[in-house]
Design an enzyme around this catalytic site. Structure first.
Site, PDB file in Angstrom:
ATOM      1  CG  HIS A 144      38.723  96.205  55.163  1.00  0.00           C
ATOM      2  ND1 HIS A 144      39.574  96.856  54.312  1.00  0.00           N
ATOM      3  CD2 HIS A 144      38.234  97.149  56.004  1.00  0.00           C
ATOM      4  CE1 HIS A 144      39.600  98.148  54.614  1.00  0.00           C
ATOM      5  NE2 HIS A 144      38.798  98.343  55.633  1.00  0.00           N
TER       6      HIS A 144
ATOM      7  CD  GLU B 115      42.748  98.084  60.761  1.00  0.00           C
ATOM      8  OE1 GLU B 115      41.525  98.322  60.732  1.00  0.00           O
ATOM      9  OE2 GLU B 115      43.610  98.980  60.726  1.00  0.00           O
TER      10      GLU B 115
ATOM     11  CD  GLU C  83      36.963  97.677  60.767  1.00  0.00           C
ATOM     12  OE1 GLU C  83      35.932  98.225  60.328  1.00  0.00           O
ATOM     13  OE2 GLU C  83      38.079  97.797  60.247  1.00  0.00           O
TER      14      GLU C  83
ATOM     15  CG  HIS D 141      37.620 100.996  63.756  1.00  0.00           C
ATOM     16  ND1 HIS D 141      36.330 101.351  63.408  1.00  0.00           N
ATOM     17  CD2 HIS D 141      38.257 100.743  62.597  1.00  0.00           C
ATOM     18  CE1 HIS D 141      36.205 101.302  62.100  1.00  0.00           C
ATOM     19  NE2 HIS D 141      37.349 100.934  61.583  1.00  0.00           N
TER      20      HIS D 141
END
Length: 403
Positions: free
Chosen positions: A214, A238, A264, A314
């Protein structure tokens, strides 16, 4: 035909809360009674504040509008208040409204949305899921063992593969914080590598591994982590660095064999264009309830084609955004894989009059008019969310060395 009415629903997502604490749905209703359904994905303000923003945009731009005039309405909302730049909160509101407009258009002409955006390319869509704990082991916001123990995660991965999934996502790299990016700790490097090793041993070549982060790391820290993971051949790495500077993400992409995925937290064609121009990622993960809606996502997918980049929408949200993801994915040639919340069962099925069709690892593309799903308003009203928490909450402070 004109838009005449707005309904909003802030719906509590009961335990185990896969997909978030709550969902923000809206309905637009025309003067001849056609209803369009949309979902707003926004994590920057509480859900009831978001309802006020939805109502403001509706009153200024949508009430009385022709639902077929999506381009004009989109530009007027995007540029309202002398903005004309990506605004993640405003675009969340616009996304939910735009999806609902497409639902109305599809119902008005008797066609699914994918038939109006180029036609169906895929009859069914490959899907993946996060490694969630069993409901009796904890919920989405609990500290469940599957998130930290690679052996338990491997067992759970094998169970998902037995269900039919051919790709699994997991994110053992540590907490995310408002003070990121940072260097990963040696303990997290070791744990992340062990997760990949155990999961690869458990699933063999029967499933792709999707390594989630993230934006926690600096480019150099992400490269250190990627080199640990390359031996296990993940399908993607990611969002290895924060999304605000794709030039830094491009440094990671150039120094790892793992494909980089991101998107996202991005919104509009303008932010995704920078990602493509920098060669920061080859897999784009737009969230349909945030990016600007279906037509904006279709434009991004078209840009991505020219860069040989693929689309993997997403989803950490409700099934209405999920249904929009399905409509987009069905009509784009560069579709890669679709994020599912498990098998779309539980509350994600209960909140719809007819649940999404998930079969042996794939979502079946619907051919019913519009979005292909209908909200069960009785279930929505029976599960109101009365709190004011944010959808996602990062650590409000630095992450220590051993975390």
């Amino acid at each position: 035909m004109k838009i005449r009415e707005l309904k909003t629903f802030v719906v509590a997502n009961p335990p185990p809360q896969w997909g978030g604490r709550y969902f923000i749905f809206l309905k637009l209703i025309t003067d001849d009674g056609i209803e369009g359904l949309g979902e707003v994905y926004c994590a920057t303000f509480g859900p009831h504040a978001m309802v006020t923003l939805i109502e403001d945009v509706f009153a200024r731009h949508v009430d009385g509008a022709d639902p077929f005039g999506i381009e004009t309405l989109w530009r007027n909302v995007y540029g309202r208040g002398y903005s004309l730049r990506p605004d993640i909160t405003l675009m969340g509101v616009l996304s939910g409204i735009e999806i609902a407009l497409w639902d109305i258009i599809g119902k008005a002409v008797g066609k699914p949305i994918h038939a109006l955006l180029g036609g169906k390319v895929h009859e069914r869509l490959r899907s993946y899921t996060y490694l969630y704990p069993n409901p009796d082991e904890g919920g989405a916001y609990d500290k469940a063992a599957v998130y930290d123990d690679p052996d338990i995660a491997a067992t759970r991965a094998a169970e998902y593969v037995a269900q039919g999934f051919t790709a699994l996502k997991f994110d053992p790299a540590g907490p995310y914080s408002t003070f990121d990016p940072r260097q990963p700790s040696l303990e997290r490097l070791e744990l992340s590598e062990k997760f990949c090793r155990r999961l690869r041993e458990a699933v063999g070549v029967n499933a792709d591994l999707l390594f989630g982060t993230h934006g926690q790391f600096t480019a150099s820290g992400a490269i250190r982590l990627a080199r640990r993971l390359e031996a296990y051949d993940p399908l993607w790495f990611e969002e290895p660095v924060p999304p605000e500077k794709p030039e830094e993400m491009a440094l990671v992409a150039r120094q790892t064999t793992i494909p980089i995925a991101t998107g996202e937290r991005l919104t509009t064609k303008y932010e995704f264009a920078r990602v493509l121009e920098c060669r920061a990622a080859s897999i784009l993960q737009m969230a349909l309830g945030r990016v600007g809606g279906l037509l904006e996502a279709k434009k991004i997918a078209g840009m991505a084609e020219a860069f040989y980049a693929q689309i993997a929408p997403h989803l950490y949200c409700g099934p209405v955004e999920g249904a929009a993801n399905v409509q987009l994915s069905a009509c784009i040639p560069n579709f890669l894989i679709l994020e599912s919340i498990g098998t779309w069962s539980g509350f994600h099925a209960d909140i719809l009059k007819s649940p999404m069709r998930w079969e042996d690892g794939y979502v079946v593309v619907p051919d019913s008019p519009g979005l292909g799903v209908e909200l069960d308003e009785e279930v929505a009203r029976a599960n109101p969310y009365t709190g004011n928490e944010l959808h996602l909450v990062p650590r409000a402070g630095p992450v220590t060395f051993r975390e």
